[in-house]
Design a protein around this motif. Sequence first.
Motif, PDB file in Angstrom:
ATOM      1  N   LEU A 129       1.000 -33.322 -45.295  1.00 54.83           N
ATOM      2  CA  LEU A 129       0.004 -32.387 -45.809  1.00 54.83           C
ATOM      3  C   LEU A 129      -0.862 -31.912 -44.650  1.00 54.83           C
ATOM      4  O   LEU A 129      -1.580 -32.708 -44.037  1.00 54.83           O
ATOM      5  CB  LEU A 129      -0.859 -33.046 -46.884  1.00 54.83           C
ATOM      6  CG  LEU A 129      -0.165 -33.390 -48.195  1.00 54.83           C
ATOM      7  CD1 LEU A 129      -1.153 -34.015 -49.154  1.00 54.83           C
ATOM      8  CD2 LEU A 129       0.465 -32.164 -48.813  1.00 54.83           C
ATOM      9  N   ASP A 172      -4.122 -27.559 -45.662  1.00 52.35           N
ATOM     10  CA  ASP A 172      -3.624 -27.620 -47.038  1.00 52.35           C
ATOM     11  C   ASP A 172      -3.198 -26.243 -47.528  1.00 52.35           C
ATOM     12  O   ASP A 172      -3.464 -25.858 -48.671  1.00 52.35           O
ATOM     13  CB  ASP A 172      -4.694 -28.207 -47.958  1.00 52.35           C
ATOM     14  CG  ASP A 172      -4.081 -28.948 -49.140  1.00 52.35           C
ATOM     15  OD1 ASP A 172      -2.944 -29.418 -49.006  1.00 52.35           O
ATOM     16  OD2 ASP A 172      -4.735 -29.030 -50.191  1.00 52.35           O
ATOM     17  N   LYS A 231      -4.403 -20.667 -51.549  1.00 52.86           N
ATOM     18  CA  LYS A 231      -3.795 -21.766 -50.811  1.00 52.86           C
ATOM     19  C   LYS A 231      -2.522 -21.349 -50.089  1.00 52.86           C
ATOM     20  O   LYS A 231      -1.799 -22.198 -49.582  1.00 52.86           O
ATOM     21  CB  LYS A 231      -3.502 -22.928 -51.755  1.00 52.86           C
ATOM     22  CG  LYS A 231      -4.750 -23.532 -52.378  1.00 52.86           C
ATOM     23  CD  LYS A 231      -4.422 -24.722 -53.254  1.00 52.86           C
ATOM     24  CE  LYS A 231      -5.679 -25.325 -53.853  1.00 52.86           C
ATOM     25  NZ  LYS A 231      -5.379 -26.515 -54.688  1.00 52.86           N
ATOM     26  N   GLU A 274       0.890 -24.996 -55.143  1.00 49.78           N
ATOM     27  CA  GLU A 274       0.293 -26.329 -55.079  1.00 49.78           C
ATOM     28  C   GLU A 274       1.363 -27.418 -55.063  1.00 49.78           C
ATOM     29  O   GLU A 274       1.224 -28.440 -54.373  1.00 49.78           O
ATOM     30  CB  GLU A 274      -0.666 -26.509 -56.249  1.00 49.78           C
ATOM     31  CG  GLU A 274      -1.911 -25.631 -56.123  1.00 49.78           C
ATOM     32  CD  GLU A 274      -2.776 -25.665 -57.360  1.00 49.78           C
ATOM     33  OE1 GLU A 274      -2.422 -26.389 -58.318  1.00 49.78           O
ATOM     34  OE2 GLU A 274      -3.813 -24.969 -57.368  1.00 49.78           O
ATOM     35  N   ALA A 275       2.451 -27.196 -55.808  1.00 50.09           N
ATOM     36  CA  ALA A 275       3.545 -28.177 -55.816  1.00 50.09           C
ATOM     37  C   ALA A 275       4.228 -28.230 -54.459  1.00 50.09           C
ATOM     38  O   ALA A 275       4.616 -29.312 -53.982  1.00 50.09           O
ATOM     39  CB  ALA A 275       4.549 -27.821 -56.908  1.00 50.09           C
ATOM     40  N   ALA A 292       2.065 -30.164 -52.131  1.00 51.00           N
ATOM     41  CA  ALA A 292       2.109 -31.594 -52.449  1.00 51.00           C
ATOM     42  C   ALA A 292       3.416 -32.236 -52.002  1.00 51.00           C
ATOM     43  O   ALA A 292       3.445 -33.394 -51.587  1.00 51.00           O
ATOM     44  CB  ALA A 292       1.909 -31.793 -53.952  1.00 51.00           C
ATOM     45  N   LYS A 347       6.320 -34.372 -56.504  1.00 45.36           N
ATOM     46  CA  LYS A 347       4.933 -34.801 -56.715  1.00 45.36           C
ATOM     47  C   LYS A 347       4.266 -34.120 -57.919  1.00 45.36           C
ATOM     48  O   LYS A 347       3.529 -34.766 -58.658  1.00 45.36           O
ATOM     49  CB  LYS A 347       4.107 -34.510 -55.462  1.00 45.36           C
ATOM     50  CG  LYS A 347       4.620 -35.199 -54.193  1.00 45.36           C
ATOM     51  CD  LYS A 347       4.421 -36.690 -54.252  1.00 45.36           C
ATOM     52  CE  LYS A 347       4.920 -37.364 -52.987  1.00 45.36           C
ATOM     53  NZ  LYS A 347       4.234 -36.928 -51.786  1.00 45.36           N
ATOM     54  N   ASN A 348       4.494 -32.832 -58.111  1.00 46.73           N
ATOM     55  CA  ASN A 348       3.821 -32.082 -59.179  1.00 46.73           C
ATOM     56  C   ASN A 348       4.821 -31.588 -60.219  1.00 46.73           C
ATOM     57  O   ASN A 348       5.982 -31.307 -59.904  1.00 46.73           O
ATOM     58  CB  ASN A 348       3.083 -30.862 -58.608  1.00 46.73           C
ATOM     59  CG  ASN A 348       1.838 -31.241 -57.827  1.00 46.73           C
ATOM     60  OD1 ASN A 348       1.670 -32.390 -57.444  1.00 46.73           O
ATOM     61  ND2 ASN A 348       0.978 -30.268 -57.593  1.00 46.73           N
TER      62      ASN A 348
END
Length: 485
Positions: free
Chosen positions: A41, A45, A70, A399-400, A403, A407-408
């Motif tokens: 990470l 981010d 992001k 976001e996945a 991660a 994870k997501n």
Amino acid sequence: MEKGKQEAESQSRRNFIKAGAIATAAFMIVPRHVLGGKGFLAPSDRLLVAGVGVGGKGQSDIAAFAASGKADIAFLCDVDDRRAAKSVKDFPKAKYYRDWREMYEKEHKNFDAVSVSTPDHNHAIQTLAAMQLGKHVYVQKPLTHDIYEARALTEAAKKYKVVTQMGNQGASNDGPRQMKEWYDAGLIGDVHTVYAWTDRPVWPQGIAWSTNKAEVPKELDWDLWLGTAPYKDYVNKLVPFNWRGWWDYGTGALGDMGCHLLEAPFSVLNLKYATEVQASVGSVYVDEFQRGYFPESCPPSSHVTLKFPKTNKTKGDVTVHWMDGGIQPERPEELQANETFGDGGNGTLFIGTKGKMMASTYSANPRLLPLSKNANIKVAQKFARVPNQANGHYAQWVEAAIAGYGKNELSSPFEIAGPLTEALLMANLAIRGADIQKKNADGKTIYPGRYTKLLWDNNQMKVTNFDDVNQFVKREYRKGWTLGA
């Protein structure tokens, strides 16, 4: 000795701080995997995204990734400079390419993920090549053009351990989750039949290929646009939208709307792979006396019936009806004469042993039938909602990917999107089979596929009782193009 040790430690700290400052200043151009290896990470981010196909839907896709706050759009690629113009303007720092292969080769160390929004026939090659580079991928629906390609991408997602999402954003709506909760609560009993319908196509289908060769616009690389498809001379009005109605490039109304309308039945009932399919198709006439025969073009309308085996959510087989070209199922008797069926032109209807429920496009606005039932529904929420629903589909993937694999939770990863796409493409096998011409012993033209239920062997990925359609399970690419390394 102690003084020397302190000086060494001080120098080490200065070097560390200096290196950190350089890394922080450069995070916009250094991808996460370079900073720290697989699964790392980054301090920032953020996700660096390369877009393949950045006009139209591709433009709105990458804009949505950037809007997540992001992701940074690092590279742009499009074969048509006209279509790419807005993205080039909106992301002036992103380097622009025409050939995705060149971009991958030269820049693969400088981005983390790829967004693919090109015509259907090139989805698979562009996506698998990115996955083999270890890139996370977001791919517009339908996932692929062929069944073989869909299976290959589904397996590749597991093999390369990358984060995947198909662009059927309705999968992130509250609708599918609401209907799952109603169904699990037993409000409509056991579902045995589903109808999905659309008013698409809104582009020409059931027509002959144009004989009027046109000059290729200077902004368009026609050969790159064709990609895997057989070479044909450029014709006007095919690009950027009407390619959908031609089998060489598109997948018809099923490919365009099927993922949006059938996602809810798949998620609610946990459907996977169909076992049989049959179709009837609409015809067109070249004049008042002669029916047209245009096998290169998708038909103007169709009705396809798919059978799915029993799942852990059903007590028996499930029959799914697909209708396009304005064909709709009979209105449920529970629906009043002036109440809207689906959203008018499109919709999905679940028929259970105790009741019925329906939804609009993108699984939006789910309703029990009769509509009066919706005033007093008391079912507890058991499935987490995606923030911002369909608009959150993009941020969910970003976001996945940040991660890392596994994870997501995602709404439409390839493990879900692959089987869904295969079902749609299997329906297209029946539609295409209906246009296969043969001569009987008397020399008369017949259409044997129009009166045949196709039986599907899922492990072998082939139709077992009408071999003529298996040519469409895995098409032959134009020379010079291959799927994967």
